[in-house]
Enzyme design. Structure first.
Site, PDB file in Angstrom:
ATOM      1  N   LYS A  78      46.276  47.193  38.356  1.00 14.36           N
ATOM      2  CA  LYS A  78      47.571  46.878  38.121  1.00 14.36           C
ATOM      3  C   LYS A  78      48.401  48.020  38.624  1.00 14.36           C
ATOM      4  O   LYS A  78      49.696  47.849  39.379  1.00 14.36           O
ATOM      5  CB  LYS A  78      47.832  46.992  36.597  1.00 14.36           C
ATOM      6  CG  LYS A  78      49.362  46.343  36.103  1.00 14.36           C
ATOM      7  CD  LYS A  78      49.551  46.476  34.513  1.00 14.36           C
ATOM      8  CE  LYS A  78      48.730  45.384  34.030  1.00 14.36           C
ATOM      9  NZ  LYS A  78      48.649  45.385  32.255  1.00 14.36           N
TER      10      LYS A  78
ATOM     11  N   ARG B 121      51.393  50.391  29.790  1.00 16.72           N
ATOM     12  CA  ARG B 121      50.841  49.319  30.099  1.00 16.72           C
ATOM     13  C   ARG B 121      49.114  49.620  30.666  1.00 16.72           C
ATOM     14  O   ARG B 121      49.153  50.670  31.355  1.00 16.72           O
ATOM     15  CB  ARG B 121      51.277  48.594  31.323  1.00 16.72           C
ATOM     16  CG  ARG B 121      52.760  48.280  31.277  1.00 16.72           C
ATOM     17  CD  ARG B 121      53.413  47.749  32.496  1.00 16.72           C
ATOM     18  NE  ARG B 121      52.843  46.444  32.860  1.00 16.72           N
ATOM     19  CZ  ARG B 121      53.173  45.724  34.002  1.00 16.72           C
ATOM     20  NH1 ARG B 121      53.857  46.429  34.888  1.00 16.72           N
ATOM     21  NH2 ARG B 121      52.658  44.620  34.174  1.00 16.72           N
TER      22      ARG B 121
ATOM     23  N   GLY C 294      44.075  39.902  28.691  1.00 17.76           N
ATOM     24  CA  GLY C 294      44.349  39.864  27.368  1.00 17.76           C
ATOM     25  C   GLY C 294      43.377  40.839  26.751  1.00 17.76           C
ATOM     26  O   GLY C 294      43.345  40.876  25.447  1.00 17.76           O
TER      27      GLY C 294
ATOM     28  N   MET D 157      43.537  44.472  27.023  1.00 17.41           N
ATOM     29  CA  MET D 157      44.049  45.890  26.944  1.00 17.41           C
ATOM     30  C   MET D 157      45.474  45.447  26.544  1.00 17.41           C
ATOM     31  O   MET D 157      45.992  44.410  26.770  1.00 17.41           O
ATOM     32  CB  MET D 157      43.869  46.744  27.923  1.00 17.41           C
ATOM     33  CG  MET D 157      42.696  46.494  29.011  1.00 17.41           C
ATOM     34  SD  MET D 157      41.098  47.106  27.937  1.00 17.41           S
ATOM     35  CE  MET D 157      41.704  49.033  28.181  1.00 17.41           C
TER      36      MET D 157
ATOM     37  N   ARG E 221      48.308  40.411  41.349  1.00 13.59           N
ATOM     38  CA  ARG E 221      47.072  40.461  41.448  1.00 13.59           C
ATOM     39  C   ARG E 221      46.422  39.345  42.138  1.00 13.59           C
ATOM     40  O   ARG E 221      46.982  38.290  41.967  1.00 13.59           O
ATOM     41  CB  ARG E 221      46.425  40.794  40.184  1.00 13.59           C
ATOM     42  CG  ARG E 221      46.522  39.641  39.293  1.00 13.59           C
ATOM     43  CD  ARG E 221      45.819  39.921  37.677  1.00 13.59           C
ATOM     44  NE  ARG E 221      46.293  39.026  36.907  1.00 13.59           N
ATOM     45  CZ  ARG E 221      46.504  39.003  35.614  1.00 13.59           C
ATOM     46  NH1 ARG E 221      46.233  40.397  35.067  1.00 13.59           N
ATOM     47  NH2 ARG E 221      46.908  38.341  34.450  1.00 13.59           N
TER      48      ARG E 221
ATOM     49  N   HIS F  74      46.161  31.981  27.452  1.00 14.41           N
ATOM     50  CA  HIS F  74      44.982  32.871  27.276  1.00 14.41           C
ATOM     51  C   HIS F  74      43.763  31.732  27.575  1.00 14.41           C
ATOM     52  O   HIS F  74      42.973  31.995  28.537  1.00 14.41           O
ATOM     53  CB  HIS F  74      44.631  33.361  26.059  1.00 14.41           C
ATOM     54  CG  HIS F  74      43.459  34.186  25.944  1.00 14.41           C
ATOM     55  ND1 HIS F  74      42.459  33.473  25.102  1.00 14.41           N
ATOM     56  CD2 HIS F  74      43.116  35.238  26.260  1.00 14.41           C
ATOM     57  CE1 HIS F  74      41.408  34.430  25.158  1.00 14.41           C
ATOM     58  NE2 HIS F  74      41.798  35.509  25.811  1.00 14.41           N
TER      59      HIS F  74
ATOM     60  N   SER G  55       4.107  33.387  50.034  1.00 13.71           N
ATOM     61  CA  SER G  55       5.206  33.226  49.143  1.00 13.71           C
ATOM     62  C   SER G  55       5.279  33.877  47.737  1.00 13.71           C
ATOM     63  O   SER G  55       4.240  33.762  46.857  1.00 13.71           O
ATOM     64  CB  SER G  55       5.147  31.586  48.790  1.00 13.71           C
ATOM     65  OG  SER G  55       6.286  31.144  47.970  1.00 13.71           O
TER      66      SER G  55
ATOM     67  N   CYS H 114       9.229  31.860  45.972  1.00  9.99           N
ATOM     68  CA  CYS H 114       9.688  30.556  45.371  1.00  9.99           C
ATOM     69  C   CYS H 114       9.761  30.905  43.806  1.00  9.99           C
ATOM     70  O   CYS H 114       9.598  29.984  42.994  1.00  9.99           O
ATOM     71  CB  CYS H 114       8.549  29.653  45.513  1.00  9.99           C
ATOM     72  SG  CYS H 114       6.845  30.246  44.910  1.00  9.99           S
TER      73      CYS H 114
ATOM     74  N   TYR I 168      12.576  32.488  54.222  1.00 12.99           N
ATOM     75  CA  TYR I 168      13.260  31.733  53.259  1.00 12.99           C
ATOM     76  C   TYR I 168      13.336  32.130  51.986  1.00 12.99           C
ATOM     77  O   TYR I 168      12.404  32.916  51.377  1.00 12.99           O
ATOM     78  CB  TYR I 168      12.657  30.258  53.470  1.00 12.99           C
ATOM     79  CG  TYR I 168      11.285  30.041  52.887  1.00 12.99           C
ATOM     80  CD1 TYR I 168      11.277  29.710  51.605  1.00 12.99           C
ATOM     81  CD2 TYR I 168      10.209  30.135  53.760  1.00 12.99           C
ATOM     82  CE1 TYR I 168       9.807  29.530  51.281  1.00 12.99           C
ATOM     83  CE2 TYR I 168       8.881  30.072  53.310  1.00 12.99           C
ATOM     84  CZ  TYR I 168       8.768  29.867  51.862  1.00 12.99           C
ATOM     85  OH  TYR I 168       7.594  29.808  51.361  1.00 12.99           O
TER      86      TYR I 168
END
Ligand code: ADP
Ligand code: MG
Ligand code: MG
Length: 878
Positions: free
Chosen positions: A24, A94, A103, A105, A338, A456, A765, A832, A852
């Protein structure tokens, strides 16, 4: 020695300073610097917050000195003075951490008011009502945030006055009544704290700053950080900012707006405002706010200015913004911006469209979407045909898309309990608050009767990718009686309803769901991901159906096809048991002969589904007793079926029992003891491959994988069996068929001697589930409790079964990669384990240079996107 600087004026900071100034504060600074109308102020750094905790929760003299200097500067800039009887300075205090925590703080507005300054405010504004409205708000916020007085106690008094004076809305209370409210609030304050309300603004300020520091460690803030994986030691900054007022009359107001729709991504201002209101009124669900479109009619000039600023901010940050604004007597102020939280649908659309608009390039766009959220796009939606003929019981706001059905619960606590029982839960509240977080996490969907699109419930649900219908005013929720009423019909706790978060509709009962349709933006984004990533992505699939799903979701092969799942099918388990319970090789071969055609059919199905893509098939892995019944009852049945003596059967079953089966007779050890099993499986694989190649012309690429290897000799022994059969079959068939012979690397010893193993193995693998289990010496099946304790006590930072432990398990992998490549430069390397579909682990595999990753079909898109991000970020992981 120069003293450390703990406070920055807004004009001293930039957007990059989020670590120090919090999100902020950094953005307030940035906006001030690009000339936007931001009320003056300063930011106390996150370092000050951490220092506060180091100093045993006490503000120290140097900091207080610095605060005093900054207040003086602010007084000079604003021409107002703290506690001045003519022209008092009022500020907001703030909180603001590096990552926005909606919500979590607490903010205090109108600080600086006392019995004298309130009169000055009334005189200067010529509006006594406004002055006392601000004062009562201040006492409530201050009492709640700083002194922990229950908010509801203030609300009760306030609502009492509304009843007494017979008004509906807050704005109808007149100055005289508000004065009485203030008196009552102060009485409450004194009763609860045994102290007078502090009249001195400096004292108010210091206590408020301290309260913000403390709010960093409130339970709800800690829970939020745990859910979102935010470190506890970042600390919060504190912003002190001179007040502007949206509650001075009908030429004032306050609102929040997103530069695009955060639910769908549509490029259109999206938000809400209230006339004659302050601060959180819009999000708190006190009055139902108006659509931002309406501002165009009420205050056209302000709307034009706001739209222009919204555009400017979006271009500046190159991302969708969530902006808070206040209008004071016809003048617009921006109080926060933001990067807006959004659903994954919106994230994908915004990222792709921003490339079209020239705001981002493809790589930047790919980094904008959280891979682990991509899954939500694949979640089912309600069957449209059924919806057509189903009348909703109510309609609210489509706050967060998705479709969910479940049983209703009216408190977070009960939602949690029901969910732990295994129920699908819909949390129903008048309005959610941060205390409800845990219930929201557990719920499949959220329904509120109050609050708007930025309430909220809406914001948090979108962040969690959870279906939410908000502000559904037609339903009357009674949380105490645990029911809601709509059109005279009562829905009680435990009843089923369905929510459509994309339309806002609420239905009675359970509505069947269908597979979702993927948006064109999703397809575009994934095509960019496929272009950029180096890692291939395969799927773990054992059936033709899973294989087909995997291909549909973008899999380029199968990284793990487990053969034992096929053994469990009803029509073959008898033959499998016969094979296991055989006394000698002949009997066993006879039983295997029965299994062979079935197993071959399985492979034919999978080969067809996968086409020319490579398929790694693992030979039988689990300990054999897993295929046998456990209790005597079923054993007796089995003995009857197989026409053998129950006693004899029982002895054989006892024989197979192991104290520690995970470390027992399983994996390649089975094939060493019973090579005929490997023989049969090889035959099934190769015969199926030949068949599919001949009949369908598909260039099948089977890869035969041996599990649980620790010594090269195991591989040599089984290879003799496999290669002999395979080569014979291929020779007979008259066609060319290439297959690979390789191994799982899943025991630490295999990593340590990987060079020797690579002599026999054409591919590795990594079976990271077992590898983690054995590296940690922690049983996968019993780890839950231990891991939970370790996480809570911060001995573990994350669950190593979910995300690869780079330091330990990762080091074993790295060693195996190096040794394997040294022995056989063209060795094929993959993973895997479950980790193959987890973004951080995918990033790690990219860094290791694997060929992969392989994961469950639904996680294939996650892996594709995560692999692209890893390629873009090019992080050095060695
Ligand atoms: P949160 O982080 O919960 O959004 P904020 O610090 O943004 O908390 O403040 C809560 C509300 O108070 C916001 O709506 C904001 O616009 C308003 N607000 C904060 N500071 C001021 C100020 N100086 N003047 C007027 N309104 C303010
Ligand atoms: Mg707030
Ligand atoms: Mg805010």
């Amino acid at each position: 020695m120069k003293m450390k600087k703990y406070i920055y004026n807004f004009n001293e900071g930039t957007a990059e300073m989020k670590d120090l100034l919090g999100g902020k504060g950094a953005n307030l600074a940035e906006m001030s610097n690009i000339g936007l109308p931001v009320p003056q102020g300063f930011t106390i750094t996150t370092e000050a917050c951490n220092m506060y905790y180091e100093k045993n929760h006490k503000l120290w003299d140097e900091l207080i000195g610095e605060i005093n200097i900054k207040i003086k500067e602010l007084e000079n800039k604003t021409n107002k003075t703290f506690d001045d009887k003519e022209n008092p300075l009022l500020v907001s205090v703030r909180s603001g951490a590096k990552f926005s925590m909606p919500g979590m703080m607490d903010t205090i507005l109108n600080l600086g008011l006392n019995d004298d300054t309130v009169d000055a405010l009334a005189k200067n504004s010529n509006n006594e009502r406004f002055a006392y409205d601000s004062y009562r708000r201040f006492i409530q916020m201050y009492g709640n945030v700083v002194m922990n007085i229950d908010k509801n106690k203030f609300d009760e008094i306030f609502d009492g006055f509304k009843v007494k004076t017979k008004v509906e809305s807050d704005t109808e209370l007149n100055a005289e009544t508000l004065k009485d409210v203030v008196k009552e609030f102060k009485k409450l304050y004194k009763k609860e704290t045994e102290k007078e309300f502090p009249e001195n603004p400096k004292e108010q300020l210091l206590l408020a700053i301290e309260a913000v520091f403390k709010s960093w460690n409130t339970e709800r803030a800690v829970i939020y950080r745990r859910i979102h994986n935010i470190s506890d030691n970042l600390g919060t900054a504190v912003n002190v900012q001179s007040m502007v007022f949206g509650n001075m009359g009908d030429d004032c107001g306050t609102g929040v707006a997103f530069t695009r729709n955060p639910a769908t991504g549509e490029k259109k201002l999206f938000g809400e405002f209230l006339i004659n209101a302050q601060g959180e009124d819009v999000v708190a669900g006190i009055r139902t706010p108006l659509d931002i479109e309406i501002l165009k009619d009420v205050m056209p000039e302000i709307y034009r200015q706001f739209a222009e600023i919204a555009d400017l901010l979006e271009n500046h940050y190159k991302d969708m913004q969530d902006i808070e604004f206040t209008i004071e007597k016809g003048k617009l102020f921006i109080l926060q911006t933001r990067n807006g939280k959004r659903t994954v649908e919106a994230a994908v659309r915004i990222a792709v469209e921003s490339v079209g608009e020239g705001k981002l390039n493809e790589e930047e766009a790919l980094l904008r979407v959280d891979p682990s959220q991509i899954m939500h796009l694949l979640h089912p939606t309600f069957d449209k045909n059924i919806l057509k003929n189903t009348k909703p019981i109510a309609k609210g706001l489509p706050a967060s898309p998705g479709a969910s059905s479940g049983r209703i619960y009216f408190s977070a606590a009960e939602a949690v309990i029901a969910s732990k029982r295994g129920e699908q839960v819909i949390l129903v509240r008048q309005e959610t608050s941060p205390e409800d977080i845990e219930g929201m996490v557990e719920a499949k969907g959220i329904l509120t009767s109050r609050g708007g699109m930025t309430s909220h419930a809406a914001v948090v649900a979108r962040g969690m990718g959870k279906c939410c219908v908000a502000g559904c005013e037609a339903i009357k929720v009674n949380e105490n009686l645990k029911h809601f009423i709509v059109d005279d019909k009562v829905f009680n706790e435990g009843d089923y309803i369905s929510l459509n978060g994309s339309s806002g509709n609420v239905y009675e009962g359970v509505i069947p769901t269908l597979e979702p349709e993927l948006s064109s933006q999703y397809i575009t984004l994934m095509s960019w991901a496929d272009k950029i990533r180096r890692l291939r992505v395969r799927a773990n699939a054992d059936t033709p159906k899973d294989a087909a799903k995997a291909v549909e979701l973008g899999a380029e092969g199968i990284g793990l096809c487990r053969t034992e799942h096929m053994f469990f099918e009803e029509d073959r388990i008898a033959a499998v048991r016969e094979m296991i319970l055989s006394d000698n090789v002949e009997q066993r071969r006879a039983a295997l002969k029965k299994i062979l055609p079935m197993q071959k059919e399985d492979f034919i199905g999978i080969f067809k589904a996968m086409g020319p893509r490579p398929i790694t098939i693992r030979l039988l892995d689990p300990p054999l007793h897993e295929f046998l019944p456990k209790d005597d009852e079923s054993l007796k049945e089995l003995a009857n079926e197989m026409k053998i003596d129950f006693g004899k059967l029982k002895i054989r079953v006892e024989d197979l029992k192991e104290v520690n089966p995970m470390l027992g007779h399983r994996g390649c050890r089975l094939a060493i003891s019973y090579p005929e099993i490997a023989e049969m499986q090889t035959r099934a694989i190769i015969e199926a491959a030949i068949y599919v190649k001949k009949e369908e012309g598909i260039d099948v690429k089977p890869e035969i994988m041996i599990p649980l290897v620790v010594k090269p000799k195991e591989l040599t022994y089984i290879k003799d069996v496999v290669v002999k059969i395979a080569d014979e079959l291929i020779k007979e068939s008259d066609i060319e068929l290439k297959y690979l012979y390789g191994t799982m690397i899943e025991i630490p010893r295999a990593c340590l001697v990987a060079d020797d193993i690579a002599v026999e193995a054409e591919f590795f693998s990594f079976g990271t589930n077992d590898l983690t289990q054995m590296a940690y010496g922690l049983s996968r099946d019993d780890a839950g409790k231990v891991i939970e304790d370790y996480l809570n006590k911060k001995i573990l930072q994350f669950d190593p079964f979910q995300s690869i432990d780079r330091k330990g398990v990762g080091r074993l992998m790295k060693l195996a990669v190096e040794l394997g490549r040294k022995q056989r430069p063209d060795i094929k390397l993959g993973i895997c384990g479950e980790h193959g579909g987890e973004p951080l682990s995918v990033e790690f595999c990219h860094g290791l240079g694997l060929d992969y990753v392989s994961c469950s079909p639904f996680r294939v898109p996650i892996a594709r996107l995560a692999a692209a991000q890893a390629a873009i970020n090019k992080k050095d992981l060695s």
